[in-house]
Design a protein around this motif. Sequence first.
Motif, PDB file in Angstrom:
ATOM      1  N   VAL A   1      30.403  39.907  56.943  1.00  0.00           N
ATOM      2  CA  VAL A   1      30.689  40.968  55.980  1.00  0.00           C
ATOM      3  C   VAL A   1      31.290  40.398  54.696  1.00  0.00           C
ATOM      4  O   VAL A   1      31.952  39.360  54.710  1.00  0.00           O
ATOM      5  N   ALA A   2      31.060  41.096  53.599  1.00  0.00           N
ATOM      6  CA  ALA A   2      31.606  40.692  52.300  1.00  0.00           C
ATOM      7  C   ALA A   2      33.126  40.829  52.311  1.00  0.00           C
ATOM      8  O   ALA A   2      33.704  41.514  53.175  1.00  0.00           O
ATOM      9  N   THR A   3      33.769  40.194  51.359  1.00  0.00           N
ATOM     10  CA  THR A   3      35.213  40.313  51.169  1.00  0.00           C
ATOM     11  C   THR A   3      35.464  40.953  49.810  1.00  0.00           C
ATOM     12  O   THR A   3      34.861  40.560  48.812  1.00  0.00           O
ATOM     13  N   MET A   4      36.337  41.951  49.802  1.00  0.00           N
ATOM     14  CA  MET A   4      36.801  42.532  48.541  1.00  0.00           C
ATOM     15  C   MET A   4      38.137  41.879  48.233  1.00  0.00           C
ATOM     16  O   MET A   4      38.996  41.800  49.112  1.00  0.00           O
ATOM     17  N   THR A   5      38.321  41.389  47.004  1.00  0.00           N
ATOM     18  CA  THR A   5      39.623  40.863  46.623  1.00  0.00           C
ATOM     19  C   THR A   5      40.153  41.644  45.427  1.00  0.00           C
ATOM     20  O   THR A   5      39.383  42.198  44.629  1.00  0.00           O
ATOM     21  N   PHE A   6      41.461  41.675  45.358  1.00  0.00           N
ATOM     22  CA  PHE A   6      42.195  42.373  44.311  1.00  0.00           C
ATOM     23  C   PHE A   6      43.383  41.488  43.941  1.00  0.00           C
ATOM     24  O   PHE A   6      43.690  40.531  44.645  1.00  0.00           O
ATOM     25  N   ASP A   7      44.080  41.824  42.886  1.00  0.00           N
ATOM     26  CA  ASP A   7      45.261  41.052  42.512  1.00  0.00           C
ATOM     27  C   ASP A   7      46.302  41.047  43.633  1.00  0.00           C
ATOM     28  O   ASP A   7      47.064  40.108  43.778  1.00  0.00           O
ATOM     29  N   TRP A   8      46.321  42.085  44.464  1.00  0.00           N
ATOM     30  CA  TRP A   8      47.332  42.234  45.511  1.00  0.00           C
ATOM     31  C   TRP A   8      46.927  41.648  46.861  1.00  0.00           C
ATOM     32  O   TRP A   8      47.756  41.484  47.743  1.00  0.00           O
ATOM     33  N   GLY A   9      45.619  41.369  47.086  1.00  0.00           N
ATOM     34  CA  GLY A   9      45.196  40.864  48.397  1.00  0.00           C
ATOM     35  C   GLY A   9      43.706  41.000  48.613  1.00  0.00           C
ATOM     36  O   GLY A   9      42.926  40.971  47.658  1.00  0.00           O
ATOM     37  N   SER A  10      43.303  41.183  49.882  1.00  0.00           N
ATOM     38  CA  SER A  10      41.879  41.218  50.209  1.00  0.00           C
ATOM     39  C   SER A  10      41.594  42.154  51.371  1.00  0.00           C
ATOM     40  O   SER A  10      42.479  42.502  52.150  1.00  0.00           O
ATOM     41  N   ILE A  11      40.308  42.527  51.472  1.00  0.00           N
ATOM     42  CA  ILE A  11      39.850  43.438  52.529  1.00  0.00           C
ATOM     43  C   ILE A  11      38.496  42.969  53.034  1.00  0.00           C
ATOM     44  O   ILE A  11      37.627  42.588  52.248  1.00  0.00           O
TER      45      ILE A  11
ATOM     46  N   GLY B   1      33.889  56.114  54.305  1.00  0.00           N
ATOM     47  CA  GLY B   1      33.338  56.234  52.968  1.00  0.00           C
ATOM     48  C   GLY B   1      34.362  56.063  51.859  1.00  0.00           C
ATOM     49  O   GLY B   1      34.013  55.739  50.733  1.00  0.00           O
ATOM     50  N   GLU B   2      35.638  56.262  52.166  1.00  0.00           N
ATOM     51  CA  GLU B   2      36.683  56.156  51.144  1.00  0.00           C
ATOM     52  C   GLU B   2      36.785  54.749  50.552  1.00  0.00           C
ATOM     53  O   GLU B   2      37.269  54.574  49.440  1.00  0.00           O
ATOM     54  N   GLU B   3      36.296  53.754  51.291  1.00  0.00           N
ATOM     55  CA  GLU B   3      36.359  52.372  50.800  1.00  0.00           C
ATOM     56  C   GLU B   3      35.550  52.182  49.522  1.00  0.00           C
ATOM     57  O   GLU B   3      35.839  51.288  48.726  1.00  0.00           O
ATOM     58  N   LYS B   4      34.557  53.033  49.282  1.00  0.00           N
ATOM     59  CA  LYS B   4      33.730  52.913  48.080  1.00  0.00           C
ATOM     60  C   LYS B   4      34.562  53.110  46.810  1.00  0.00           C
ATOM     61  O   LYS B   4      34.259  52.523  45.776  1.00  0.00           O
ATOM     62  N   ALA B   5      35.616  53.918  46.874  1.00  0.00           N
ATOM     63  CA  ALA B   5      36.451  54.170  45.696  1.00  0.00           C
ATOM     64  C   ALA B   5      37.136  52.897  45.208  1.00  0.00           C
ATOM     65  O   ALA B   5      37.420  52.756  44.011  1.00  0.00           O
ATOM     66  N   LEU B   6      37.395  51.952  46.110  1.00  0.00           N
ATOM     67  CA  LEU B   6      38.062  50.708  45.732  1.00  0.00           C
ATOM     68  C   LEU B   6      37.219  49.861  44.785  1.00  0.00           C
ATOM     69  O   LEU B   6      37.745  49.051  44.025  1.00  0.00           O
ATOM     70  N   GLU B   7      35.921  50.047  44.818  1.00  0.00           N
ATOM     71  CA  GLU B   7      35.040  49.268  43.956  1.00  0.00           C
ATOM     72  C   GLU B   7      35.252  49.588  42.475  1.00  0.00           C
ATOM     73  O   GLU B   7      34.874  48.807  41.611  1.00  0.00           O
ATOM     74  N   ALA B   8      35.887  50.715  42.178  1.00  0.00           N
ATOM     75  CA  ALA B   8      36.147  51.108  40.791  1.00  0.00           C
ATOM     76  C   ALA B   8      37.457  50.521  40.256  1.00  0.00           C
ATOM     77  O   ALA B   8      37.741  50.640  39.064  1.00  0.00           O
ATOM     78  N   ALA B   9      38.250  49.889  41.117  1.00  0.00           N
ATOM     79  CA  ALA B   9      39.519  49.308  40.666  1.00  0.00           C
ATOM     80  C   ALA B   9      39.248  48.197  39.657  1.00  0.00           C
ATOM     81  O   ALA B   9      38.329  47.396  39.844  1.00  0.00           O
ATOM     82  N   PRO B  10      40.045  48.125  38.589  1.00  0.00           N
ATOM     83  CA  PRO B  10      39.788  47.114  37.554  1.00  0.00           C
ATOM     84  C   PRO B  10      39.906  45.668  38.044  1.00  0.00           C
ATOM     85  O   PRO B  10      39.278  44.770  37.473  1.00  0.00           O
ATOM     86  N   ASP B  11      40.682  45.439  39.108  1.00  0.00           N
ATOM     87  CA  ASP B  11      40.850  44.074  39.614  1.00  0.00           C
ATOM     88  C   ASP B  11      39.951  43.765  40.817  1.00  0.00           C
ATOM     89  O   ASP B  11      40.090  42.730  41.448  1.00  0.00           O
TER      90      ASP B  11
END
Length: 135
Positions: free
Chosen positions: A8-18, A110-120
Motif C-alpha cells: 500500500v502507498a504511504t501518505m506523509t505530512f509534516d506531522w507524520g505518516s499513514i 472513505g474519510e481518508e480521501k479528505a486528507l489528500e487535500a491537506a497542503p502538506d
Amino acid sequence: MLLTPGDVATMTFDWGSIKWFVTPTGVPGASSTFGEVIVNPGEGHARHRHPAAEEIIYVVSGEATQMVDDGEPFTIREGDAVHIPKGAWHSTYNETWRPLRLIVTYTPGGEEKALEAAPDHRRHDAGTTPRWRRA
C-alpha cells in the motif's frame, strides 16, 4: 486477502505518516477504512472532524494528548482505545520525544480521501520508503 506494508502507498505530512491497508476504494467490497498512523515526536493533528464517519483510535505504542468533542484533553497510552463519534471535533498531539503509533478505523470508510487535500500531503507509491529530512 493479505495486505503487507509494501502493498500500500504511504501518505506523509509534516506531522507524520499513514498507511491505509483497507479502504473502500482500495479493497473491493470494503465498507470501512483501517490503517496505521505514525505521529512524529512533538507533532499532532489539529482540531478537526469527520462529519460522515465515526473513528476508533487504538494506541500501539507511545503517548499523546487526546481531545474528543471539545472536551477536556486526556492522556492516551499503549493499549488504550478512543471512540470518536461521527461529527465530533477531536485532536491528537504527541508531546513526547518518541513516535506515536496508532491503528485507526473509519466507519463507514472513505474519510481518508479528505486528507489528500491537506497542503502538506505527499503520496509515496507502494513499495517505496519516504525519507524524512530536517527542516
